[in-house]
Design a protein around this motif. Structure first.
Motif, PDB file in Angstrom:
ATOM      1  N   HIS A  70      16.011   6.544 -16.246  1.00  0.00           N
ATOM      2  CA  HIS A  70      16.902   7.513 -15.599  1.00  0.00           C
ATOM      3  C   HIS A  70      16.840   7.319 -14.089  1.00  0.00           C
ATOM      4  CE1 HIS A  70      17.285   9.532 -19.418  1.00  0.00           C
ATOM      5  NE2 HIS A  70      15.962   9.643 -19.510  1.00  0.00           N
ATOM      6  N   ALA A  71      17.870   7.793 -13.397  1.00  0.00           N
ATOM      7  CA  ALA A  71      17.866   7.744 -11.936  1.00  0.00           C
ATOM      8  C   ALA A  71      16.674   8.542 -11.406  1.00  0.00           C
ATOM      9  CB  ALA A  71      19.172   8.313 -11.392  1.00  0.00           C
ATOM     10  N   TYR A  72      16.120   8.098 -10.278  1.00  0.00           N
ATOM     11  CA  TYR A  72      14.962   8.753  -9.672  1.00  0.00           C
ATOM     12  C   TYR A  72      15.285   8.992  -8.200  1.00  0.00           C
ATOM     13  CZ  TYR A  72      10.086   9.822  -8.648  1.00  0.00           C
ATOM     14  OH  TYR A  72       8.913  10.454  -8.280  1.00  0.00           O
ATOM     15  N   ARG A  73      15.098  10.227  -7.743  1.00  0.00           N
ATOM     16  CA  ARG A  73      15.449  10.598  -6.375  1.00  0.00           C
ATOM     17  C   ARG A  73      14.197  10.964  -5.581  1.00  0.00           C
ATOM     18  NH1 ARG A  73      20.013  13.788  -3.665  1.00  0.00           N
ATOM     19  NH2 ARG A  73      18.888  15.064  -2.163  1.00  0.00           N
ATOM     20  N   VAL A  74      14.110  10.403  -4.397  1.00  0.00           N
ATOM     21  CA  VAL A  74      13.055  10.775  -3.446  1.00  0.00           C
ATOM     22  C   VAL A  74      13.734  11.171  -2.149  1.00  0.00           C
ATOM     23  CG1 VAL A  74      11.194   9.369  -4.399  1.00  0.00           C
ATOM     24  CG2 VAL A  74      12.732   8.366  -2.728  1.00  0.00           C
ATOM     25  N   GLU A  75      13.053  11.987  -1.397  1.00  0.00           N
ATOM     26  CA  GLU A  75      13.594  12.391  -0.106  1.00  0.00           C
ATOM     27  C   GLU A  75      12.442  12.494   0.880  1.00  0.00           C
ATOM     28  OE1 GLU A  75      16.595  15.664   1.856  1.00  0.00           O
ATOM     29  OE2 GLU A  75      16.288  15.631  -0.300  1.00  0.00           O
ATOM     30  N   GLY A  76      12.596  11.836   1.997  1.00  0.00           N
ATOM     31  CA  GLY A  76      11.573  11.920   3.027  1.00  0.00           C
ATOM     32  C   GLY A  76      10.560  10.796   2.944  1.00  0.00           C
ATOM     33  N   TYR A  77       9.303  11.195   2.976  1.00  0.00           N
ATOM     34  CA  TYR A  77       8.201  10.252   3.120  1.00  0.00           C
ATOM     35  C   TYR A  77       7.308  10.240   1.878  1.00  0.00           C
ATOM     36  CZ  TYR A  77       9.485  10.871   8.015  1.00  0.00           C
ATOM     37  OH  TYR A  77      10.171  10.927   9.188  1.00  0.00           O
ATOM     38  N   PRO A  78       6.674   9.099   1.612  1.00  0.00           N
ATOM     39  CA  PRO A  78       5.657   9.110   0.563  1.00  0.00           C
ATOM     40  C   PRO A  78       4.470   9.956   1.028  1.00  0.00           C
ATOM     41  CG  PRO A  78       5.701   6.977   1.673  1.00  0.00           C
ATOM     42  CD  PRO A  78       6.829   7.788   2.230  1.00  0.00           C
ATOM     43  N   GLU A  79       3.775  10.550   0.089  1.00  0.00           N
ATOM     44  CA  GLU A  79       2.560  11.293   0.419  1.00  0.00           C
ATOM     45  C   GLU A  79       1.378  10.338   0.277  1.00  0.00           C
ATOM     46  OE1 GLU A  79       2.262  14.886  -1.880  1.00  0.00           O
ATOM     47  OE2 GLU A  79       4.075  15.713  -0.963  1.00  0.00           O
ATOM     48  N   VAL A  80       0.739  10.043   1.405  1.00  0.00           N
ATOM     49  CA  VAL A  80      -0.332   9.048   1.456  1.00  0.00           C
ATOM     50  C   VAL A  80      -1.651   9.743   1.735  1.00  0.00           C
ATOM     51  CG1 VAL A  80      -1.199   7.009   2.675  1.00  0.00           C
ATOM     52  CG2 VAL A  80       1.260   7.282   2.293  1.00  0.00           C
ATOM     53  N   ARG A  81      -2.645   9.372   0.959  1.00  0.00           N
ATOM     54  CA  ARG A  81      -4.003   9.881   1.162  1.00  0.00           C
ATOM     55  C   ARG A  81      -4.928   8.682   1.266  1.00  0.00           C
ATOM     56  NH1 ARG A  81      -7.575  13.727  -2.682  1.00  0.00           N
ATOM     57  NH2 ARG A  81      -9.147  14.200  -1.131  1.00  0.00           N
ATOM     58  N   LEU A  82      -5.844   8.701   2.215  1.00  0.00           N
ATOM     59  CA  LEU A  82      -6.741   7.581   2.482  1.00  0.00           C
ATOM     60  C   LEU A  82      -8.096   7.810   1.820  1.00  0.00           C
ATOM     61  CD1 LEU A  82      -5.947   7.333   6.297  1.00  0.00           C
ATOM     62  CD2 LEU A  82      -4.781   6.193   4.400  1.00  0.00           C
ATOM     63  N   LEU A  83      -8.605   6.765   1.167  1.00  0.00           N
ATOM     64  CA  LEU A  83      -9.895   6.850   0.468  1.00  0.00           C
ATOM     65  C   LEU A  83     -10.802   5.703   0.903  1.00  0.00           C
ATOM     66  CD1 LEU A  83      -8.512   7.493  -3.138  1.00  0.00           C
ATOM     67  CD2 LEU A  83      -9.232   9.202  -1.465  1.00  0.00           C
ATOM     68  N   ASP A  84     -12.098   5.983   0.946  1.00  0.00           N
ATOM     69  CA  ASP A  84     -13.062   4.941   1.298  1.00  0.00           C
ATOM     70  C   ASP A  84     -13.470   4.134   0.068  1.00  0.00           C
ATOM     71  OD1 ASP A  84     -14.928   6.499  -0.111  1.00  0.00           O
ATOM     72  OD2 ASP A  84     -15.891   7.272   1.700  1.00  0.00           O
ATOM     73  N   ARG A  85     -14.476   3.283   0.218  1.00  0.00           N
ATOM     74  CA  ARG A  85     -14.861   2.402  -0.900  1.00  0.00           C
ATOM     75  C   ARG A  85     -15.430   3.162  -2.098  1.00  0.00           C
ATOM     76  NH1 ARG A  85     -19.901  -0.270   2.178  1.00  0.00           N
ATOM     77  NH2 ARG A  85     -21.263   1.511   1.975  1.00  0.00           N
ATOM     78  N   ASP A  86     -15.865   4.416  -1.871  1.00  0.00           N
ATOM     79  CA  ASP A  86     -16.351   5.258  -2.966  1.00  0.00           C
ATOM     80  C   ASP A  86     -15.257   6.185  -3.488  1.00  0.00           C
ATOM     81  OD1 ASP A  86     -18.968   4.191  -2.744  1.00  0.00           O
ATOM     82  OD2 ASP A  86     -19.387   5.573  -1.079  1.00  0.00           O
TER      83      ASP A  86
END
Length: 185
Positions: free
Chosen positions: A71-87
């Motif tokens: 199906h069609a997929y709609r996004v608006e704006g920015y991706p939500e990014v979260r930063l994680l360390d090696r653990d």
């Protein structure tokens, strides 16, 4: 000659096994993320990280959003990014900012976001931008993993960018809006 061929064949087999293992798809709702792979996640979209493009301390990387569903997929704006360390613990001390955050002037990075609708099989991309500047004696930040949600409320996907993100001591990561290949919405 036989030894050289044997080493080459063993190397190819080992590489194929490693490739297969890293492409296994699984979801871990308890952890709140999903790892992308060859199987299309239930939501019908897959996010992948491109290679890091380093240039004299300025770094950039593309995120690609693929509609692998029906199906069609709609996004608006920015991706939500979260930063994680090696653990796989949340990285503190780094602001994830919409747009270039004054890091550099990049065409289109600070354009206003808009709605993007992807038909099955279509893709969109969003950029990440940072500097690997290290000042003082504070520890430089290294991000091994990211979680990326295509839109608010989506299950975040766990990504392992090749080489990770070497954020230095700048404390900023710029995130561009979702765009289609031609930069349109």
């Amino acid at each position: 000659m036989y030894d050289t061929v044997l080493v080459a064949v063993v190397g190819l087999l080992v590489g194929a096994v490693i490739w297969t293992v890293t492409d296994v798809s699984y979801d871990d709702p308890a952890a709140g993320w999903s790892k992308p792979g060859p199987v299309c996640p239930e939501e019908g979209v897959r996010v992948t990280a491109g290679p890091v493009n380093p240039a004299m301390g300025l770094r950039a990387m593309d995120l690609t959003l693929e509609n692998c569903g029906t199906h069609a997929y709609r996004v608006e704006g920015y991706p939500e990014v979260r930063l994680l360390d090696r653990d796989q613990q949340h990285v503190t001390g780094v602001s994830v900012i919409h747009g270039s955050a004054g890091i550099a002037t990049v065409t289109g990075f600070d354009d206003p976001p808009g709605a993007v609708t992807l038909a099955p099989g279509e893709t969109a991309s969003a950029g990440l931008l940072w500097r690997n500047t290290t000042t003082g004696f504070d520890g430089a930040v290294y991000v091994r993993y990211l979680t990326v949600a295509a839109r608010s409320g989506s299950l975040p996907l766990l990504l392992t960018p090749d080489g990770g993100l070497d954020l230095g001591t700048t404390g900023r990561l710029g995130v561009g809006p979702w765009r289609t290949a031609g930069g349109t919405r």
